[in-house]
Design a protein around this motif. Structure first.
Motif, PDB file in Angstrom:
ATOM      1  N   GLN A  90       0.848  -1.202   0.000  1.00  0.00           N
ATOM      2  CA  GLN A  90       0.000   0.000   0.000  1.00  0.00           C
ATOM      3  C   GLN A  90       0.880   1.248   0.000  1.00  0.00           C
ATOM      4  O   GLN A  90       1.826   1.350   0.765  1.00  0.00           O
ATOM      5  CB  GLN A  90      -0.898  -0.004   1.251  1.00  0.00           C
ATOM      6  N   TYR A  91       0.565   2.156  -0.901  1.00  0.00           N
ATOM      7  CA  TYR A  91       1.336   3.394  -0.938  1.00  0.00           C
ATOM      8  C   TYR A  91       0.371   4.573  -0.754  1.00  0.00           C
ATOM      9  O   TYR A  91      -0.535   4.776  -1.559  1.00  0.00           O
ATOM     10  CB  TYR A  91       2.087   3.538  -2.262  1.00  0.00           C
ATOM     11  N   ILE A  92       0.582   5.286   0.302  1.00  0.00           N
ATOM     12  CA  ILE A  92      -0.235   6.478   0.578  1.00  0.00           C
ATOM     13  C   ILE A  92       0.682   7.681   0.518  1.00  0.00           C
ATOM     14  O   ILE A  92       1.611   7.820   1.331  1.00  0.00           O
ATOM     15  CB  ILE A  92      -0.917   6.380   1.963  1.00  0.00           C
ATOM     16  N   TYR A  93       0.427   8.540  -0.434  1.00  0.00           N
ATOM     17  CA  TYR A  93       1.317   9.678  -0.675  1.00  0.00           C
ATOM     18  C   TYR A  93       1.411  10.580   0.554  1.00  0.00           C
ATOM     19  O   TYR A  93       2.484  11.093   0.872  1.00  0.00           O
ATOM     20  CB  TYR A  93       0.809  10.469  -1.879  1.00  0.00           C
ATOM     21  N   ASP A  94       0.246  10.751   1.257  1.00  0.00           N
ATOM     22  CA  ASP A  94       0.207  11.699   2.385  1.00  0.00           C
ATOM     23  C   ASP A  94       1.192  11.327   3.477  1.00  0.00           C
ATOM     24  O   ASP A  94       1.744  12.198   4.152  1.00  0.00           O
ATOM     25  CB  ASP A  94      -1.207  11.765   2.999  1.00  0.00           C
ATOM     26  N   ILE A  95       1.450  10.015   3.663  1.00  0.00           N
ATOM     27  CA  ILE A  95       2.325   9.599   4.775  1.00  0.00           C
ATOM     28  C   ILE A  95       3.686   9.101   4.279  1.00  0.00           C
ATOM     29  O   ILE A  95       4.435   8.491   5.034  1.00  0.00           O
ATOM     30  CB  ILE A  95       1.643   8.504   5.622  1.00  0.00           C
ATOM     31  N   SER A  96       3.968   9.357   3.014  1.00  0.00           N
ATOM     32  CA  SER A  96       5.254   8.866   2.471  1.00  0.00           C
ATOM     33  C   SER A  96       6.445   9.515   3.146  1.00  0.00           C
ATOM     34  O   SER A  96       7.542   8.946   3.172  1.00  0.00           O
ATOM     35  CB  SER A  96       5.301   9.128   0.946  1.00  0.00           C
ATOM     36  N   ASN A  97       6.246  10.695   3.681  1.00  0.00           N
ATOM     37  CA  ASN A  97       7.336  11.408   4.347  1.00  0.00           C
ATOM     38  C   ASN A  97       7.341  11.217   5.862  1.00  0.00           C
ATOM     39  O   ASN A  97       8.159  11.809   6.564  1.00  0.00           O
ATOM     40  CB  ASN A  97       7.273  12.900   4.044  1.00  0.00           C
ATOM     41  N   VAL A  98       6.381  10.424   6.370  1.00  0.00           N
ATOM     42  CA  VAL A  98       6.353  10.158   7.817  1.00  0.00           C
ATOM     43  C   VAL A  98       7.423   9.135   8.143  1.00  0.00           C
ATOM     44  O   VAL A  98       7.465   8.055   7.550  1.00  0.00           O
ATOM     45  CB  VAL A  98       4.965   9.649   8.264  1.00  0.00           C
ATOM     46  N   ALA A  99       8.290   9.453   9.066  1.00  0.00           N
ATOM     47  CA  ALA A  99       9.441   8.600   9.390  1.00  0.00           C
ATOM     48  C   ALA A  99       8.999   7.262   9.946  1.00  0.00           C
ATOM     49  O   ALA A  99       7.999   7.159  10.656  1.00  0.00           O
ATOM     50  CB  ALA A  99      10.334   9.314  10.400  1.00  0.00           C
ATOM     51  N   LEU A 100       9.741   6.229   9.559  1.00  0.00           N
ATOM     52  CA  LEU A 100       9.512   4.883  10.085  1.00  0.00           C
ATOM     53  C   LEU A 100      10.034   4.809  11.507  1.00  0.00           C
ATOM     54  O   LEU A 100      11.143   5.265  11.811  1.00  0.00           O
ATOM     55  CB  LEU A 100      10.215   3.860   9.198  1.00  0.00           C
ATOM     56  N   LYS A 101       9.212   4.227  12.406  1.00  0.00           N
ATOM     57  CA  LYS A 101       9.593   4.211  13.820  1.00  0.00           C
ATOM     58  C   LYS A 101       8.924   3.042  14.510  1.00  0.00           C
ATOM     59  O   LYS A 101       7.709   2.880  14.441  1.00  0.00           O
ATOM     60  CB  LYS A 101       9.183   5.526  14.468  1.00  0.00           C
ATOM     61  N   GLU A 102       9.755   2.208  15.144  1.00  0.00           N
ATOM     62  CA  GLU A 102       9.175   1.070  15.853  1.00  0.00           C
ATOM     63  C   GLU A 102       8.488   1.527  17.132  1.00  0.00           C
ATOM     64  O   GLU A 102       8.820   2.550  17.726  1.00  0.00           O
ATOM     65  CB  GLU A 102      10.280   0.054  16.198  1.00  0.00           C
ATOM     66  N   GLY A 103       7.567   0.686  17.575  1.00  0.00           N
ATOM     67  CA  GLY A 103       6.843   0.996  18.816  1.00  0.00           C
ATOM     68  C   GLY A 103       5.389   0.580  18.714  1.00  0.00           C
ATOM     69  O   GLY A 103       5.017  -0.264  17.889  1.00  0.00           O
ATOM     70  N   LYS A 104       4.562   1.214  19.543  1.00  0.00           N
ATOM     71  CA  LYS A 104       3.142   0.908  19.542  1.00  0.00           C
ATOM     72  C   LYS A 104       2.461   1.609  18.364  1.00  0.00           C
ATOM     73  O   LYS A 104       3.011   2.552  17.783  1.00  0.00           O
ATOM     74  CB  LYS A 104       2.496   1.387  20.843  1.00  0.00           C
ATOM     75  N   PRO A 105       1.250   1.151  18.015  1.00  0.00           N
ATOM     76  CA  PRO A 105       0.485   1.868  16.976  1.00  0.00           C
ATOM     77  C   PRO A 105       0.294   3.319  17.391  1.00  0.00           C
ATOM     78  O   PRO A 105       0.029   3.611  18.566  1.00  0.00           O
ATOM     79  CB  PRO A 105      -0.847   1.119  16.928  1.00  0.00           C
ATOM     80  N   TYR A 115      -4.330   9.191  10.494  1.00  0.00           N
ATOM     81  CA  TYR A 115      -4.041   7.788  10.178  1.00  0.00           C
ATOM     82  C   TYR A 115      -3.545   7.069  11.432  1.00  0.00           C
ATOM     83  O   TYR A 115      -2.964   7.679  12.323  1.00  0.00           O
ATOM     84  CB  TYR A 115      -2.956   7.682   9.105  1.00  0.00           C
ATOM     85  N   VAL A 116      -3.801   5.736  11.427  1.00  0.00           N
ATOM     86  CA  VAL A 116      -3.167   4.856  12.418  1.00  0.00           C
ATOM     87  C   VAL A 116      -1.981   4.196  11.715  1.00  0.00           C
ATOM     88  O   VAL A 116      -2.139   3.603  10.637  1.00  0.00           O
ATOM     89  CB  VAL A 116      -4.143   3.785  12.935  1.00  0.00           C
ATOM     90  N   ILE A 117      -0.791   4.313  12.327  1.00  0.00           N
ATOM     91  CA  ILE A 117       0.438   3.776  11.716  1.00  0.00           C
ATOM     92  C   ILE A 117       1.124   2.845  12.710  1.00  0.00           C
ATOM     93  O   ILE A 117       1.246   3.160  13.890  1.00  0.00           O
ATOM     94  CB  ILE A 117       1.397   4.908  11.313  1.00  0.00           C
ATOM     95  N   TYR A 118       1.576   1.677  12.163  1.00  0.00           N
ATOM     96  CA  TYR A 118       2.302   0.729  13.013  1.00  0.00           C
ATOM     97  C   TYR A 118       3.491   0.201  12.210  1.00  0.00           C
ATOM     98  O   TYR A 118       3.327  -0.380  11.122  1.00  0.00           O
ATOM     99  CB  TYR A 118       1.386  -0.424  13.425  1.00  0.00           C
ATOM    100  N   ASP A 119       4.711   0.402  12.731  1.00  0.00           N
ATOM    101  CA  ASP A 119       5.951   0.016  12.028  1.00  0.00           C
ATOM    102  C   ASP A 119       6.685  -1.081  12.793  1.00  0.00           C
ATOM    103  O   ASP A 119       6.762  -1.035  14.029  1.00  0.00           O
ATOM    104  CB  ASP A 119       6.886   1.221  11.892  1.00  0.00           C
ATOM    105  N   ILE A 120       7.230  -2.062  12.005  1.00  0.00           N
ATOM    106  CA  ILE A 120       8.090  -3.114  12.572  1.00  0.00           C
ATOM    107  C   ILE A 120       9.357  -3.210  11.700  1.00  0.00           C
ATOM    108  O   ILE A 120       9.271  -3.208  10.473  1.00  0.00           O
ATOM    109  CB  ILE A 120       7.382  -4.486  12.589  1.00  0.00           C
ATOM    110  N   TYR A 121      10.510  -3.327  12.376  1.00  0.00           N
ATOM    111  CA  TYR A 121      11.782  -3.486  11.641  1.00  0.00           C
ATOM    112  C   TYR A 121      12.254  -4.919  11.803  1.00  0.00           C
ATOM    113  O   TYR A 121      12.454  -5.405  12.918  1.00  0.00           O
ATOM    114  CB  TYR A 121      12.831  -2.507  12.177  1.00  0.00           C
ATOM    115  N   ARG A 122      12.392  -5.620  10.643  1.00  0.00           N
ATOM    116  CA  ARG A 122      12.861  -7.000  10.652  1.00  0.00           C
ATOM    117  C   ARG A 122      14.316  -7.029  10.183  1.00  0.00           C
ATOM    118  O   ARG A 122      14.625  -6.683   9.039  1.00  0.00           O
ATOM    119  CB  ARG A 122      12.014  -7.872   9.713  1.00  0.00           C
TER     120      ARG A 122
END
Length: 450
Positions: A90-105, A115-122
């Protein structure tokens, strides 16, 4: 004086206020909980998708990339390189510049959208190869819009519910107060019409509650009061009737003794007997008249009566009495005033009012009798400049046997029945009588006849 709010209105206001608070609290709690649950479900769904994609990558199920790319199973997931470059999903232009960050939603707001955003780093191998960012994203716009719509609906529903609550509460209260209204209505009818036979209406469908028991109790009490009053009236009528003959005999014997008296002492005793017998005779006549009127047995022989002629007769009959007290007796009556009335009873009214004015008049004072027609009504006024009546006694003068000053009334031979008789006669002629008085200034009685 400010008019008090009725109990019915106060109950309705109290009921409505409670309903306002209850409805507002319930809808607020339901709204907040529903919105919180909706957000919570979205966060859980995003976390679930991201976690599943991550697990399948760890298990080297490489077909997951196709699923993510085609948005078939994981439509809210996108995959990025370790340095944040977009790979697939999924590509959402509005959040393309929002930094990736692990943690809670977390919730991010971009250009007015949330938006609700949830990031995981593998992490991959020791050299970092195979490492990936997995992001889950879900727009909250539809949920927020739904919440706002629900809020607007609530704002519309609350007034409608309150209106229904007010109408329903007022209707229930009004129905509950029907017995009380019947009690008030009956009490007013008894007071205004002087009809003790009136009873509180109890509907056949009335509920067996406290108000019905109150109505029944009051009706029973009215029955007993009516019986006591009827017994009193009957006794008054019977006693008055039975006393007429012996009093007539005493009066006749007294007058005979007065004629044959041989010295001043005998004459004085005979005069005293005649005077007291005349007082008792007058008292009995008035009692009998009142009793007959109470029982509607007094005949009212109405005919055309000339008021000016009637006033002249009353004034002439009182001239000697007025002369004894050095009181000027004046009359001012329009000619040609005719009224349908019982001549003897109306004459008794005028004579009694003049007599009162003379009895309680000041020496060298006056009693003025006037009559005129105005607005289709005949007014007869008897005014004096005598001792007057105090304000606290003014409403009591119509009561039977009420006397302001017992010593003074004994001197004048008053029984306390004259004004009660006058009022009863006037009411039986469908008229009214009013009094104005000021202590030490004088009194004015006004009789109004149609």
């Amino acid at each position: 004086m400010k008019r008090a709010t009725s109990i019915k209105t106060r109950i309705t206001i109290w009921y409505t206020s409670i309903m306002v608070v209850i409805i507002a609290v319930i809808l607020s709690i339901v709204g907040v909980l529903s919105y919180s649950l909706a957000i919570d479900n979205i966060e859980k769904d995003v976390m679930l998708q991201v976690t599943e994609v991550s697990d399948r990558i760890v298990k080297r199920e490489w077909d997951i990339f196709n699923n993510v790319e085609n948005n078939k199973e994981f439509k809210n997931v996108s995959i990025y390189s370790p340095n944040g470059e977009y790979i697939v999903g999924q590509y959402i232009y509005d959040i393309s510049n929002v930094a990736l960050k692990e943690g809670k939603p977390r919730r991010e707001k971009v250009d007015g959208k949330e938006y609700v955003i949830y990031d995981i780093y593998r992490r991959g191998g020791p050299d970092g190869r195979g490492s990936l960012w997995i992001r889950g994203t879900e727009s909250l716009n539809s949920t927020i819009l739904l919440g706002k719509t629900a809020f607007l609906i609530v704002l519309i529903i609350i007034p409608i519910m309150l209106l229904l609550a007010v109408i329903g509460g007022y209707y229930v209260t009004k129905k509950a107060f029907i017995p009380i209204n019947n009690i008030i209505k009956t009490a007013n009818e008894i007071s205004m019409q002087n009809d003790i036979s009136k009873r509180i209406y109890i509907s056949p469908s009335a509920k067996d509650d406290e108000l019905m028991h109150l109505s029944v109790t009051l009706n029973d009490m009215l029955d007993k009061i009516e019986n006591l009053i009827l017994q009193e009236k009957q006794f008054t009528s019977d006693a008055s009737h039975e006393l007429r003959t012996p009093i007539s005999v005493i009066l006749a014997q007294g007058e005979y003794l007065l004629e044959v008296a041989q010295d001043e002492k005998e004459k004085e005793l005979a005069e005293n007997i005649v005077s007291k017998a005349n007082q008792v005779s007058t008292l009995i006549s008035r009692l009998l008249l009142l009793a007959r009127m109470d029982q509607n047995r007094q005949k009212i022989n109405k005919e055309k009566v000339d008021i000016s002629l009637l006033v002249d007769i009353a004034v002439d009959s009182m001239k000697e009495f007025a002369k004894q007290k050095d009181i000027s007796l004046l009359s001012n009556v329009e000619d040609g005033i005719m009224v349908e009335a019982d001549e003897s009873l109306l004459l008794s009214v005028i004579t009694n009012l003049i007599s009162n004015g003379i009895k309680y008049g000041k020496e060298s004072g006056y009693v003025n009798v006037s009559a005129y027609k105005q607005d289709g009504k005949i007014n007869i006024i008897v005014k004096d400049n005598g001792i007057g009546i105090s304000k606290e006694n003014l409403d009591k003068i119509w009561d039977r046997f009420y006397r302001v000053d017992d010593v003074r009334n004994d001197e004048y031979g008053s029984s306390g029945l004259g004004l009660a008789m006058v009022k009863s006669i006037i009411e039986h002629h469908n008229g009214e009588i009013f009094v104005k008085s000021k202590e030490g200034v004088g009194t004015e009685f006004r009789v109004t006849l149609k």
